[in-house]
Design a protein around this motif. Structure first.
Motif, short mmCIF file in Angstrom:
data_model
loop_
_atom_site.label_atom_id
_atom_site.label_comp_id
_atom_site.label_asym_id
_atom_site.label_seq_id
_atom_site.Cartn_x
_atom_site.Cartn_y
_atom_site.Cartn_z
N ARG A 127 36.00 50.75 35.15
CA ARG A 127 35.32 49.62 34.84
C ARG A 127 34.75 49.52 33.42
O ARG A 127 34.64 48.63 32.83
CB ARG A 127 34.63 49.24 35.98
CG ARG A 127 33.52 48.02 35.90
CD ARG A 127 32.53 47.87 36.83
NE ARG A 127 33.17 47.65 38.14
CZ ARG A 127 33.20 48.63 38.90
NH1 ARG A 127 32.47 49.85 38.79
NH2 ARG A 127 34.00 48.47 40.22
N SER A 164 35.61 41.95 38.27
CA SER A 164 35.76 42.44 39.68
C SER A 164 36.26 41.66 40.67
O SER A 164 35.89 40.43 40.77
CB SER A 164 34.78 43.38 40.17
OG SER A 164 34.88 43.87 41.51
N GLU A 181 39.28 50.33 40.64
CA GLU A 181 38.58 49.95 39.39
C GLU A 181 37.54 51.26 38.75
O GLU A 181 36.40 50.87 38.29
CB GLU A 181 37.54 48.89 39.95
CG GLU A 181 38.14 47.26 40.28
CD GLU A 181 37.34 46.27 40.68
OE1 GLU A 181 36.01 46.44 40.43
OE2 GLU A 181 37.85 45.11 40.86
#
Length: 396
Positions: free
Chosen positions: A206, A217, A203
């Protein structure tokens, strides 16, 4: 003569960096290159991070704790809390970049000949990490025709064997810019629980989501604590690629204890870079707002210009700062090398990343390239014009 290991021979070269010698030769010949091949943002690193290193009064650059500074991990935990991700500081192991976090994850959950399912195209180094760990990548092909959306869950189920240990996604995706929806994450959550697998989510992009879309998430999904592993990094978020600081996050205590053993074996993550990374966590939201606005404009400029070229197909990214482009050529490796060796427009050419290296299925993606839109809009327009003129010449 001593022999090189089979693992070493099988280690794939980076599709992002393997053309560097040709680029260096082109520069020696006086050519100017627009570098579209690598995700090195031209966005400035937050001043607060640079200042923290410059003004540091430490007398000895000593080892930190193997899991990273406790103060830094507490600040990371607070950062996640702002993003509705509730993790404690001892759920976090600081690593030397996201790359080391992935290697630690692979080493902690898989043995030689185990399998990991990854939607492709995927970040090219996943192939390298898998080879280094003796792990087999089992790909699920996503396609440019539907913007690289998550393949049907049934396609994942068909591939699960007793050797399968995990599913790995990158969200938002490198090289596609695809952003997984909450519903898609929940579908993956259901399958890993059903088959008792790990779900690894890279991630690191993000913050970079566009068009009103938001990032969801894996760590926000309830009932998945034993199954989820999140990989993160400061590299792209704060334009600090050279800091080489990332982290692995999981609420699975047995996993974290295992990861810590790998972390102890390499001693500690870099001390000065942790100081910069800790300070970077105080970067104001206005920084990200401005960066996102810039990337949206760059993306829109790039897509608009590419769509003007006959025979070119491009997927529209929802996040990160990459896109996959399908070209009217038979082999993008050959084309990318030719661009550097034999082509220019008024002394300028481009460097792209052939996309075949972002797949593990042989023969797939060989007419595609990845473009990183990390250059200013004016440079992107010039670069796409060079691509347009190059295709005319190359295809003759």
């Amino acid at each position: 003569m001593p022999t090189i290991s089979m693992k070493g021979q099988q280690m794939p070269a980076s599709p992002i960096r393997k053309l560097v010698p040709y680029a260096e030769e082109a520069v020696k010949k006086g050519k100017h290159i627009y570098y579209l091949n690598i995700g090195q943002p031209d966005i400035k690193t937050p001043e607060i991070a640079l200042k923290a290193v410059k003004e540091s009064n430490i007398d000895v650059i000593a080892y930190s704790r193997s899991e990273g500074s406790e103060v830094y991990r507490q600040k990371i935990s607070a950062y996640y809390s702002k993003h509705d991700i509730q993790v404690a500081h001892d759920d976090i192991v600081v690593t030397t970049g996201g790359s080391e976090a992935l290697l630690f994850a692979f080493g902690s959950i898989m043995d030689v000949d185990d399998e990991i399912i990854i939607p492709e195209p995927f970040y090219a180094n996943y192939n390298g990490f898998s080879t280094a760990s003796g792990v087999k990548v089992v790909p699920v092909i996503s396609k440019i025709e539907n913007n690289f959306a998550l393949p049907p869950i049934e396609e994942f189920e068909k591939l699960i064997t007793p050797k399968t240990k995990a599913i790995l996604i990158c969200n938002p995706g490198n090289p596609t810019g695809y952003l997984y929806s909450k519903e898609e994450i929940q579908k993956l959550a259901a399958i890993v629980k059903k088959h008792d697998l790990f779900l690894i989510a890279d991630e690191v992009y993000r913050e970079f989501t566009y068009d009103g879309n938001t990032h969801y998430s894996v760590m926000q999904e309830t009932g998945l604590d034993d199954h989820t592993i999140m990989i993160d990094s400061v590299s792209k978020r704060y334009s600090m690629c050279g800091a080489r600081v990332g982290c692995l996050v999981s609420k699975n205590k047995a996993l974290i204890q295992t990861v810590l053993k790998f972390a102890q074996a390499r001693l500690s993550p870099p001390t000065l870079a942790q100081i910069a990374s800790e300070a970077a966590l105080d970067t104001p939201q206005s920084y990200f707002d401005a960066v996102n606005k810039e990337y949206v404009e760059r993306r829109n400029t790039l897509i608009s210009e590419l769509q003007k070229i006959d025979g070119v197909k491009v997927a529209k990214p929802k996040g990160a700062f990459y896109c996959i482009v399908e070209l009217p050529v038979k082999n993008s490796d050959d084309f990318a090398q030719w661009l550097l060796e034999h082509f220019d427009v008024d002394g300028e050419t481009i460097m792209v990343a052939p996309a075949g290296g972002f797949y593990s299925t042989p023969g797939v993606g060989i007419n595609q390239i990845r473009i990183a839109y990390v250059l200013k809009k004016e440079s992107l327009i010039k670069a796409v014009n060079i691509l347009k003129e190059a295709l005319k010449v190359y295809n003759k």
